[in-house]
Design a protein around this motif. Structure first.
Motif, PDB file in Angstrom:
ATOM      1  N   GLN A 123      -6.612 -10.617  14.541  1.00 62.10           N
ATOM      2  CA  GLN A 123      -5.276  -9.757  15.052  1.00 62.10           C
ATOM      3  C   GLN A 123      -5.303  -9.204  16.047  1.00 62.10           C
ATOM      4  N   VAL A 124      -6.372  -8.376  16.454  1.00 62.71           N
ATOM      5  CA  VAL A 124      -6.279  -7.531  17.504  1.00 62.71           C
ATOM      6  C   VAL A 124      -6.423  -8.553  19.038  1.00 62.71           C
ATOM      7  N   ARG A 125      -6.650  -9.854  18.576  1.00 63.92           N
ATOM      8  CA  ARG A 125      -6.856 -10.798  20.045  1.00 63.92           C
ATOM      9  C   ARG A 125      -5.423 -11.378  19.923  1.00 63.92           C
ATOM     10  N   GLU A 126      -4.473 -10.995  19.057  1.00 62.46           N
ATOM     11  CA  GLU A 126      -2.868 -11.407  19.256  1.00 62.46           C
ATOM     12  C   GLU A 126      -2.203 -10.332  19.880  1.00 62.46           C
ATOM     13  N   PRO A 127      -0.865 -10.647  20.376  1.00 60.80           N
ATOM     14  CA  PRO A 127      -0.002  -9.787  20.449  1.00 60.80           C
ATOM     15  C   PRO A 127       0.340  -8.969  19.160  1.00 60.80           C
ATOM     16  N   ILE A 128       0.871  -7.728  19.536  1.00 60.02           N
ATOM     17  CA  ILE A 128       0.969  -6.726  18.301  1.00 60.02           C
ATOM     18  C   ILE A 128       2.463  -7.542  17.491  1.00 60.02           C
ATOM     19  N   TYR A 129       2.291  -7.656  16.387  1.00 53.57           N
ATOM     20  CA  TYR A 129       2.990  -8.493  15.702  1.00 53.57           C
ATOM     21  C   TYR A 129       3.433  -7.583  14.264  1.00 53.57           C
ATOM     22  N   THR A 130       4.317  -8.043  13.724  1.00 53.75           N
ATOM     23  CA  THR A 130       5.147  -7.484  12.507  1.00 53.75           C
ATOM     24  C   THR A 130       4.779  -8.110  11.203  1.00 53.75           C
ATOM     25  N   ARG A 131       3.924  -9.139  11.143  1.00 55.25           N
ATOM     26  CA  ARG A 131       3.619  -9.860   9.939  1.00 55.25           C
ATOM     27  C   ARG A 131       3.059  -8.840   8.896  1.00 55.25           C
ATOM     28  N   ALA A 132       2.281  -7.880   9.122  1.00 53.13           N
ATOM     29  CA  ALA A 132       1.644  -7.212   8.263  1.00 53.13           C
ATOM     30  C   ALA A 132       2.447  -5.838   7.838  1.00 53.13           C
ATOM     31  N   VAL A 133       3.431  -5.903   8.179  1.00 55.24           N
ATOM     32  CA  VAL A 133       4.635  -4.851   7.736  1.00 55.24           C
ATOM     33  C   VAL A 133       5.235  -5.458   6.384  1.00 55.24           C
ATOM     34  N   ALA A 134       5.142  -4.694   5.561  1.00 58.36           N
ATOM     35  CA  ALA A 134       5.832  -5.039   4.068  1.00 58.36           C
ATOM     36  C   ALA A 134       5.056  -6.320   3.632  1.00 58.36           C
ATOM     37  N   ARG A 135       4.130  -6.748   3.915  1.00 53.50           N
ATOM     38  CA  ARG A 135       3.214  -7.790   3.416  1.00 53.50           C
ATOM     39  C   ARG A 135       3.252  -7.754   1.809  1.00 53.50           C
ATOM     40  N   TRP A 136       3.348  -6.288   1.383  1.00 56.94           N
ATOM     41  CA  TRP A 136       2.918  -6.297  -0.065  1.00 56.94           C
ATOM     42  C   TRP A 136       3.777  -6.906  -0.929  1.00 56.94           C
ATOM     43  N   GLU A 137       5.193  -6.962  -0.362  1.00 55.52           N
ATOM     44  CA  GLU A 137       6.293  -7.582  -1.069  1.00 55.52           C
ATOM     45  C   GLU A 137       6.118  -8.818  -1.588  1.00 55.52           C
ATOM     46  N   LYS A 138       5.198  -9.745  -0.877  1.00 53.78           N
ATOM     47  CA  LYS A 138       4.764 -11.023  -1.430  1.00 53.78           C
ATOM     48  C   LYS A 138       4.082 -10.822  -2.867  1.00 53.78           C
ATOM     49  N   TYR A 139       3.415 -10.114  -2.989  1.00 51.37           N
ATOM     50  CA  TYR A 139       2.583  -9.675  -4.119  1.00 51.37           C
ATOM     51  C   TYR A 139       3.158  -8.463  -5.128  1.00 51.37           C
ATOM     52  N   ALA A 140       4.409  -8.210  -4.786  1.00 51.23           N
ATOM     53  CA  ALA A 140       4.934  -7.259  -5.630  1.00 51.23           C
ATOM     54  C   ALA A 140       4.758  -7.210  -7.195  1.00 51.23           C
ATOM     55  N   PRO A 141       5.307  -8.557  -7.801  1.00 54.76           N
ATOM     56  CA  PRO A 141       4.873  -8.546  -9.040  1.00 54.76           C
ATOM     57  C   PRO A 141       3.455  -8.045  -9.590  1.00 54.76           C
ATOM     58  N   HIS A 142       2.506  -8.111  -9.013  1.00 58.43           N
ATOM     59  CA  HIS A 142       1.217  -7.648  -9.476  1.00 58.43           C
ATOM     60  C   HIS A 142       0.719  -6.250  -9.209  1.00 58.43           C
ATOM     61  N   LEU A 143       1.848  -5.489  -8.637  1.00 57.63           N
ATOM     62  CA  LEU A 143       1.266  -4.170  -8.137  1.00 57.63           C
ATOM     63  C   LEU A 143       1.879  -2.742  -8.955  1.00 57.63           C
ATOM     64  N   ALA A 144       2.276  -3.381 -10.106  1.00 53.93           N
ATOM     65  CA  ALA A 144       3.190  -2.311 -10.842  1.00 53.93           C
ATOM     66  C   ALA A 144       2.087  -1.161 -11.403  1.00 53.93           C
ATOM     67  N   PRO A 145       0.785  -1.318 -11.598  1.00 51.06           N
ATOM     68  CA  PRO A 145      -0.193  -0.355 -11.871  1.00 51.06           C
ATOM     69  C   PRO A 145      -0.506   0.486 -10.690  1.00 51.06           C
ATOM     70  N   LEU A 146      -0.375  -0.198  -9.556  1.00 49.36           N
ATOM     71  CA  LEU A 146      -0.721   0.854  -8.344  1.00 49.36           C
ATOM     72  C   LEU A 146       0.591   1.588  -7.917  1.00 49.36           C
ATOM     73  N   ALA A 147       1.784   0.846  -8.189  1.00 49.62           N
ATOM     74  CA  ALA A 147       3.040   1.603  -7.673  1.00 49.62           C
ATOM     75  C   ALA A 147       2.947   2.901  -8.542  1.00 49.62           C
ATOM     76  N   ARG A 148       2.751   2.850  -9.985  1.00 52.24           N
ATOM     77  CA  ARG A 148       2.864   3.909 -10.812  1.00 52.24           C
ATOM     78  C   ARG A 148       2.269   5.104 -10.373  1.00 52.24           C
ATOM     79  N   GLU A 149       1.148   4.882  -9.852  1.00 53.72           N
ATOM     80  CA  GLU A 149       0.007   6.158  -9.610  1.00 53.72           C
ATOM     81  C   GLU A 149       0.482   6.622  -8.534  1.00 53.72           C
TER      82      GLU A 149
END
Length: 610
Positions: free
Chosen positions: A568-594
């Motif tokens: 990643q640090v050898r590429e231009p600064i990018y926004t792909r890592a921002v809000a990446r969690w949304e692709k996995y949102a259905p699995h994140l309920a236990p973490l989100a509750r805490e």
């Protein structure tokens, strides 16, 4: 009188000569010749300890391990403190995997003969395998002090220094190893590893290539060659080096995993086919190897957009890793509380007139995967800054500060500490970073866990500035969950533990922002991505450095990149890592509750949390 009875007994000199011949035969694998001489001497001298020892070695080296061990033990019974016999029995036990027993014999040898260099060498090497690095270093250093020609002691000491983060010392001792034997493949390989951990990509590449010239089957050399090339931004060459050994023991799985994390996987990628073969045969793998395969497959499937399958592999990897490397949550919280309690406003004021001012470190701290690597790389582009990477200097300096440790453990009262204790802490820190070859006034230190010790840093290094990197909690913690930290970040393998560490990090940020507000600054990863120049202007102003365009050209930095962010640090600064969690949102309920207190209503809703 028979001829045998008339034969004169050998003189002591003749016995010594025969013993030397036996050892020459053993070194040349002429075991039958050695055995005949041993039996001949036994017929004359009886089963004395020395001969039992030699016969035991002969049997063991011939492949008769159990017989050899029994003979070695029989010889040792008659001379239980004999250092040579203890070392040789220890070596045999270590070779067959009985390391704890081996260490016991090595310790006996060291106690019986404190100046026996081979006892120290073997004890240090065994302790290294047991990951008891501090004691290993002490014995290996002692061995070298007794005999500076010990190649194995030098290479193992270099490896132990690396494990303790003392990269400069590792490089120094490994160059000495090559002075002993310029053709040592192991020394070239370990030096390539150490130089990769430093900032010297070209030198790392050179020693990796030299190791391959000496031994084309040195798989670790290809691994470190790939690492060095990738760190220098030569991704195609790195991939070519890693593919040469990917999937082939002993370093093949590490190379395959590195390759998968270095570039984007496609359905046609050779590494994808290799991963599937590993999965098909995972029952034949050890648990650590299975963890690596599942992490790598998770990343490959993420590249392919197969997020449901990817999460399944990440979950399997973390379940295994959590069993192998459990996280002690209560101890972690207790230590964080102890640090906040000790470094109160009154304490900071009372001990605030010490420290050293000849260096001005910039501590880039935060949760792992929060943008610390990116920030460190940008600092490395400033002409006045040496980027130190993840230095263990704070932890090592605290280890060498018993009074501060005693206060944290409440063995002594905080009133017993003075500003001089923190001046000594600062002096030790400076000595450690100077030993790593960092000579500039300004340096960056990106060990994420240093946020815990911000109070001690502030007292020890009055010119230090501390950055707290923050990132959307679900992006940050999911990135941790997806990263194979092994034993280095055990909290990352479980959502509950990740939530605990995040909450403690937030409490630490709030505490330090209150008690040392002029020394700390919160920097949001998302803000850096959205407005890099503006954020870096603000950060440099806070640190006390003038603007330099070099901080925006971080891809040309000569500094090493050894974290999971290498590609990643050898590429231009990018926004792909921002809000990446949304692709996995259905699995994140236990973490989100805490993490309910840190998330928006919209974020919670996406995770299915009301």
């Amino acid at each position: 009188m028979t001829a045998q009875a008339a034969a004169p007994k050998r003189t002591e000199a003749e016995v010594d000569e025969t013993l030397q011949r036996i050892q020459r035969h053993q070194r040349s694998a002429r075991f039958s010749e050695a055995d005949r001489l041993i039996e001949d001497l036994m017929s004359e001298l009886g089963k004395i300890p020395r001969l039992l020892h030699l016969k035991g070695l002969n049997e063991a080296m011939s492949g008769n391990i159990q017989v050899g061990e029994a003979l070695l033990r029989e010889g040792l019974e008659a001379a239980p403190e004999d250092p040579i016999q203890n070392v040789d029995l220890g070596v045999l036990l270590a070779q067959i995997g009985r390391l704890d027993e081996a260490i016991t014999h090595f310790r006996t040898a060291v106690e019986a003969a404190p100046n026996f260099e081979m006892a120290h060498t073997n004890l240090g090497s065994a302790l290294f395998v047991k990951k008891e690095y501090r004691e290993a270093i002490a014995h290996l250093e002692r061995a070298i002090a007794l005999d500076g020609r010990l190649l194995d002691a030098h290479t193992n000491l270099g490896r132990a220094y690396l494990q303790q983060g003392q990269v400069g010392k590792a490089i120094e001792v490994l160059y000495k190893a090559l002075a002993i034997d310029p053709l040592s493949v192991r020394a070239h390989v370990q030096l390539a590893s150490a130089l990769f951990r430093h900032e010297r990509h070209d030198a790392a590449e050179h020693h990796a290539r030299r190791a391959i010239e000496l031994d084309p089957n040195a798989s670790e050399a290809y691994l470190y060659l790939g690492n060095a090339l990738a760190a220098a931004g030569k991704m195609d060459e790195a991939a070519e080096a890693l593919l040469k050994i990917a999937g082939t023991p002993p370093a093949g799985l590490a190379a395959l995993s590195r390759l998968v994390h270095m570039r984007k996987t496609t359905e046609e990628s050779p590494e994808f086919a290799m991963l599937n073969r590993y999965l098909d045969n995972q029952d034949q793998l050890g648990e650590e190897a299975r963890v690596s395969v599942h992490f790598a497959m998770g990343k490959a499937l993420d590249d392919l957009g197969r997020y449901e399958e990817a999460f399944g592999h990440y979950k399997e990897a973390n379940m295994l890793n959590n069993t192998l490397h459990p996280f002690e949550a209560e101890a972690f919280v207790a230590r964080a509380n102890a640090l906040r309690d000790l470094f109160s406003p009154a304490f900071l004021k009372r001990c605030g007139d010490g420290g050293i001012t000849d260096i001005a470190p910039v501590f880039i701290t935060g949760m792992p995967r929060s943008g610390t690597t990116l920030m460190d790389q940008m600092f490395s582009g400033h002409p006045l800054v040496t980027a130190g990477g993840e230095l263990r200097a704070v932890l090592e300096a605290l280890h060498q500060s018993p009074r501060i440790r005693q206060a944290l453990q409440r063995d002594i009262g905080s009133d017993e500490l003075t500003s001089d204790d923190f001046s000594k802490l600062g002096e030790t820190y400076a000595d450690i970073v100077r030993a790593e070859g960092i000579k500039t006034e300004f340096l960056s230190d990106k060990m994420p866990s240093n946020h815990l010790y911000s109070g001690a840093i502030a007292l020890a290094l009055p010119r230090a500035k501390i950055l707290f990197m923050r990132r959307h909690p679900l992006d940050c913690l999911l990135s941790n969950y997806f990263q194979h930290f092994s034993q280095n970040q055990p909290a990352s393998s479980d959502f509950s533990n990740l939530a605990t560490t995040y909450k403690e990090f937030d409490r630490m940020v709030q505490h330090w922002s209150k008690v040392i507000p002029d020394r700390v600054r919160v920097v949001n990863y998302e803000d850096v991505v959205a407005d890099t120049k503006g954020q870096m202007r603000s950060v440099l102003d806070f640190v006390g450095l003038d603007w330099d365009d070099g901080v925006l050209d971080y891809r040309k930095s000569s500094r090493q990149v050894i974290t999971a962010s290498i590609a990643q640090v050898r590429e231009p600064i990018y926004t792909r890592a921002v809000a990446r969690w949304e692709k996995y949102a259905p699995h994140l309920a236990p973490l989100a509750r805490e993490l309910r207190d840190y998330l928006s209503a919209e974020d919670l809703s996406r995770c299915g949390v009301e």
